[in-house]
Design a protein around this motif. Structure first.
Motif, PDB file in Angstrom:
ATOM      1  N   THR A  83       5.057 -15.675 -73.463  1.00  0.00           N
ATOM      2  CA  THR A  83       4.702 -14.589 -74.384  1.00  0.00           C
ATOM      3  C   THR A  83       5.009 -13.202 -73.820  1.00  0.00           C
ATOM      4  OG1 THR A  83       2.415 -14.616 -73.577  1.00  0.00           O
ATOM      5  CG2 THR A  83       2.890 -15.930 -75.543  1.00  0.00           C
ATOM      6  N   HIS A  84       5.540 -13.148 -72.574  1.00  0.00           N
ATOM      7  CA  HIS A  84       5.837 -11.817 -72.016  1.00  0.00           C
ATOM      8  C   HIS A  84       6.779 -11.924 -70.820  1.00  0.00           C
ATOM      9  CE1 HIS A  84       4.992  -7.541 -71.275  1.00  0.00           C
ATOM     10  NE2 HIS A  84       4.967  -7.847 -69.987  1.00  0.00           N
ATOM     11  N   ILE A  85       8.016 -11.494 -71.015  1.00  0.00           N
ATOM     12  CA  ILE A  85       8.990 -11.532 -69.915  1.00  0.00           C
ATOM     13  C   ILE A  85       9.988 -10.381 -70.084  1.00  0.00           C
ATOM     14  CG2 ILE A  85      10.198 -13.407 -71.207  1.00  0.00           C
ATOM     15  CD1 ILE A  85      11.333 -14.293 -68.416  1.00  0.00           C
ATOM     16  N   HIS A  86      10.281  -9.706 -68.965  1.00  0.00           N
ATOM     17  CA  HIS A  86      11.248  -8.594 -68.982  1.00  0.00           C
ATOM     18  C   HIS A  86      12.599  -9.146 -68.550  1.00  0.00           C
ATOM     19  CE1 HIS A  86       8.146  -5.338 -69.216  1.00  0.00           C
ATOM     20  NE2 HIS A  86       7.399  -6.296 -68.688  1.00  0.00           N
ATOM     21  N   ALA A  87      13.503  -9.311 -69.533  1.00  0.00           N
ATOM     22  CA  ALA A  87      14.793  -9.957 -69.233  1.00  0.00           C
ATOM     23  C   ALA A  87      15.578  -9.185 -68.167  1.00  0.00           C
ATOM     24  CB  ALA A  87      15.610 -10.084 -70.508  1.00  0.00           C
ATOM     25  N   SER A 241       3.493  -4.662 -76.282  1.00  0.00           N
ATOM     26  CA  SER A 241       3.358  -3.581 -75.305  1.00  0.00           C
ATOM     27  C   SER A 241       2.506  -4.091 -74.146  1.00  0.00           C
ATOM     28  CB  SER A 241       2.734  -2.341 -75.963  1.00  0.00           C
ATOM     29  OG  SER A 241       2.840  -1.231 -75.102  1.00  0.00           O
ATOM     30  N   HIS A 242       2.084  -3.154 -73.301  1.00  0.00           N
ATOM     31  CA  HIS A 242       1.182  -3.488 -72.187  1.00  0.00           C
ATOM     32  C   HIS A 242      -0.140  -2.773 -72.418  1.00  0.00           C
ATOM     33  CE1 HIS A 242       5.239  -3.856 -70.363  1.00  0.00           C
ATOM     34  NE2 HIS A 242       4.694  -4.819 -69.643  1.00  0.00           N
ATOM     35  N   ILE A 243      -1.229  -3.360 -71.913  1.00  0.00           N
ATOM     36  CA  ILE A 243      -2.533  -2.700 -72.033  1.00  0.00           C
ATOM     37  C   ILE A 243      -3.399  -3.023 -70.824  1.00  0.00           C
ATOM     38  CG2 ILE A 243      -3.766  -4.550 -73.302  1.00  0.00           C
ATOM     39  CD1 ILE A 243      -4.939  -2.270 -75.075  1.00  0.00           C
ATOM     40  N   ALA A 280       0.358  -7.321 -73.289  1.00  0.00           N
ATOM     41  CA  ALA A 280       0.337  -8.004 -72.000  1.00  0.00           C
ATOM     42  C   ALA A 280      -0.810  -7.500 -71.125  1.00  0.00           C
ATOM     43  CB  ALA A 280       1.666  -7.795 -71.280  1.00  0.00           C
ATOM     44  N   HIS A 281      -1.386  -8.430 -70.388  1.00  0.00           N
ATOM     45  CA  HIS A 281      -2.385  -8.192 -69.334  1.00  0.00           C
ATOM     46  C   HIS A 281      -3.825  -8.074 -69.851  1.00  0.00           C
ATOM     47  CE1 HIS A 281       0.946  -8.027 -66.607  1.00  0.00           C
ATOM     48  NE2 HIS A 281       1.517  -7.125 -67.394  1.00  0.00           N
ATOM     49  N   GLY A 282      -4.272  -6.850 -70.151  1.00  0.00           N
ATOM     50  CA  GLY A 282      -5.651  -6.685 -70.648  1.00  0.00           C
ATOM     51  C   GLY A 282      -6.712  -7.025 -69.618  1.00  0.00           C
ATOM     52  N   THR A 331       5.132 -14.983 -68.019  1.00  0.00           N
ATOM     53  CA  THR A 331       5.578 -14.896 -66.618  1.00  0.00           C
ATOM     54  C   THR A 331       5.608 -13.446 -66.147  1.00  0.00           C
ATOM     55  OG1 THR A 331       7.887 -14.757 -67.317  1.00  0.00           O
ATOM     56  CG2 THR A 331       7.023 -16.966 -66.810  1.00  0.00           C
ATOM     57  N   ASP A 332       5.822 -12.493 -67.073  1.00  0.00           N
ATOM     58  CA  ASP A 332       5.986 -11.084 -66.734  1.00  0.00           C
ATOM     59  C   ASP A 332       6.974 -10.872 -65.589  1.00  0.00           C
ATOM     60  OD1 ASP A 332       5.625  -8.353 -67.089  1.00  0.00           O
ATOM     61  OD2 ASP A 332       3.919  -8.255 -65.718  1.00  0.00           O
ATOM     62  N   VAL A 333       8.069 -11.623 -65.592  1.00  0.00           N
ATOM     63  CA  VAL A 333       9.153 -11.309 -64.652  1.00  0.00           C
ATOM     64  C   VAL A 333       9.485  -9.826 -64.814  1.00  0.00           C
ATOM     65  CG1 VAL A 333      11.662 -11.634 -64.387  1.00  0.00           C
ATOM     66  CG2 VAL A 333      10.138 -13.634 -64.606  1.00  0.00           C
TER      67      VAL A 333
HETATM   68 FE    FE Z   1       5.288  -6.587 -68.409  1.00  0.00          FE
END
Ligand code: FE
Ligand code: GUN
Length: 450
Positions: A83-87, A241-243, A280-282, A331-333
């Motif tokens: 659900t969250h990865i930076h290609a 987004s990120h939070i 992402a995160h929280g 994974t938030d690569v």
């Molecule tokens: Fe991220």
């Protein structure tokens, strides 16, 4: 089968063997000697007991000899949902984990992302990240690209070419960036977001959708956040987004947006907290903020490797689930150093156990629950659960054919084991050597075609 006439769908493939998946009621449902039929549109036509083969073959018009039989040491599970990865951050994955978030962004991330203006470089890295994640069983990925529209479109094309289901976001950022050439003006960010969405939709990739992507409240002016909220609202688009990832970030957001009650309220005020939003995160959200997520139907992406690697915090997933907020794993690569969702599964359990060490009353997550978060939970978090996430009839067949006895693989198969134990072992010990085949919408996408 309630009706006796042959359904008008045509069956393309039938598989027989053990299937394990999640439902809302059951975290791991085990179906031994089951038969699953996939129609020519890649959708699951039936999932029934093996003994019904004769009747099913007549009803659906396939020959019993065409059934693909799994071996005893194999099973099917739903594809994993990242659900969250930076290609673009895949280019430095596994390195640069020696700083907290904001310094890490300025020192490593922004300089690397700025290189994605170069389409040749983008093509190389994006092909690598899509193929690597697919081989590791990620059938659906929610990607951040960079601020560059053409490179972001290229990521959409590459996901489509490989056959991965994807949400792709062109990143928006118009303020607070130490790297001068990696920033947009407010107007550019809006115009390029609209161009990105229109162009991607025009290409009609069946499994790839755009997602409106303000990087986070610190990278966007209030004006841009509001404009992006409007753009998403107009076409009912996904938002990511990120939070509340790190405490320093939370403090600066509060100072920059004094009119907002909380970090969540900043996104809420700008129409960015919807039932198609994934944040992402929280890690540091209050209960009140979680209530707002629940009320709006927004979801969280839990990225435990990144949270630990950047020393950001420990998300209390149990508390998020108690608030009935939708949650998937990411994974938030490259904040997370592994592109594999199996790693996200393991780090999720580790984090939950660390919380238990800190407070023995904390109820740890079971492996069954984490399996559900990595599959069905992810599909719900991305509002794609009408299409994927488990083996319900009518959904697309997104699946991994797992072989726990793969030669040269990382684990040993013990013959007498029950399927659920085999699943637990695979989640804890397995890797891509055990993922013999990957299917997305019925199409075999791994092994790759030459
Ligand atoms: Fe991220
Ligand atoms: N917050 C804003 N941008 C980023 C990013 O690229 N990675 C992570 N982990 N957090 C962010």
């Amino acid at each position: 089968m309630a009706h006796s006439d042959r359904p008008d769908m045509a069956i393309a493939k039938v598989y027989r063997g053990t299937f394990m998946h999640s439902t809302q009621q059951t975290a791991v449902q085990v179906l031994e000697d089951a038969l699953l039929g996939v129609d020519t549109d890649g959708k699951i036509a039936f999932i029934r007991r093996g003994e019904e083969l004769g009747a099913l073959s007549q009803t659906f018009g396939f020959s019993p000899s065409d059934v693909t039989q799994l071996a005893k040491h194999e099973f099917f599970m739903p594809g994993l949902v990242d659900t969250h990865i930076h290609a673009c951050q895949y280019s430095y994955v596994g390195t640069a984990l020696d700083m907290p978030l904001l310094q890490w962004l300025d020192t490593y991330t922004f300089p690397v992302e700025s290189q994605f203006k170069d389409l040749q470089f983008a093509e190389r890295v994006y092909s690598q990240v899509v193929s690597r994640t697919l081989r590791n069983g990620t059938t659906t990925a929610c990607y951040f690209a960079s601020i560059h529209t053409d490179a972001s479109l290229l990521l959409g094309k590459i996901a489509n070419d490989f056959g991965q289901r994807a949400l792709v976001g062109k990143v928006c950022m118009d303020t607070n960036n130490s790297v001068k050439h990696y920033k947009e003006t407010n107007q550019e960010s809006q115009d390029e977001t609209c161009r990105f969405i229109a162009e991607l939709l025009k290409r009609k990739y069946p499994l790839v959708r755009p997602v409106v992507t303000p990087r986070f409240a610190l990278s966007c002016t209030g004006a841009l956040l509001g404009q992006l909220g409007e753009i998403a609202k107009k076409d009912n688009l996904h938002i990511q987004s990120h939070i509340s990832e790190n405490l320093e970030e939370v403090k600066i957001v509060k100072a920059l947006f004094p009119e907002s009650e909380s970090y969540t309220d900043v996104y809420l005020k700008h129409n960015l907290l919807t039932d198609k939003t994934v944040m992402a995160h929280g890690c540091h959200l209050s209960d009140k903020e979680l209530d707002l997520f629940k009320e709006k139907g927004a979801s969280l992406s839990h990225c435990p490797n990144s949270n630990i690697s950047l020393c950001s915090g420990l998300l209390n997933v149990r508390n998020v689930l108690k608030h009935q907020v939708k949650l998937g794993l990411g994974t938030d690569v490259a904040g997370g150093y592994s592109a594999s969702m199996l790693d996200a599964v393991r780090r999720t359990r580790d984090t939950s156990k660390v919380l238990n060490i800190q407070n023995p009353e904390h109820e740890t997550l079971t492996f069954e629950e984490v399996f559900r978060l990595a599959t069905l939970g992810g599909s719900q978090a991305l509002s794609l659960d009408d299409k994927t996430g488990n083996f319900e009839v009518g959904k697309d067949f997104d699946a991994l054919r797992v072989n726990v006895a793969a030669p040269g693989g990382p684990m040993d198969w013990i013959q007498s084991e029950k399927p659920k134990i085999t699943l637990e072992k695979f989640l804890n010990l397995g890797d891509d050597r055990n993922i013999a085949e990957v299917y997305v919408a019925g199409r075999k996408v791994v092994p790759f075609k030459e």
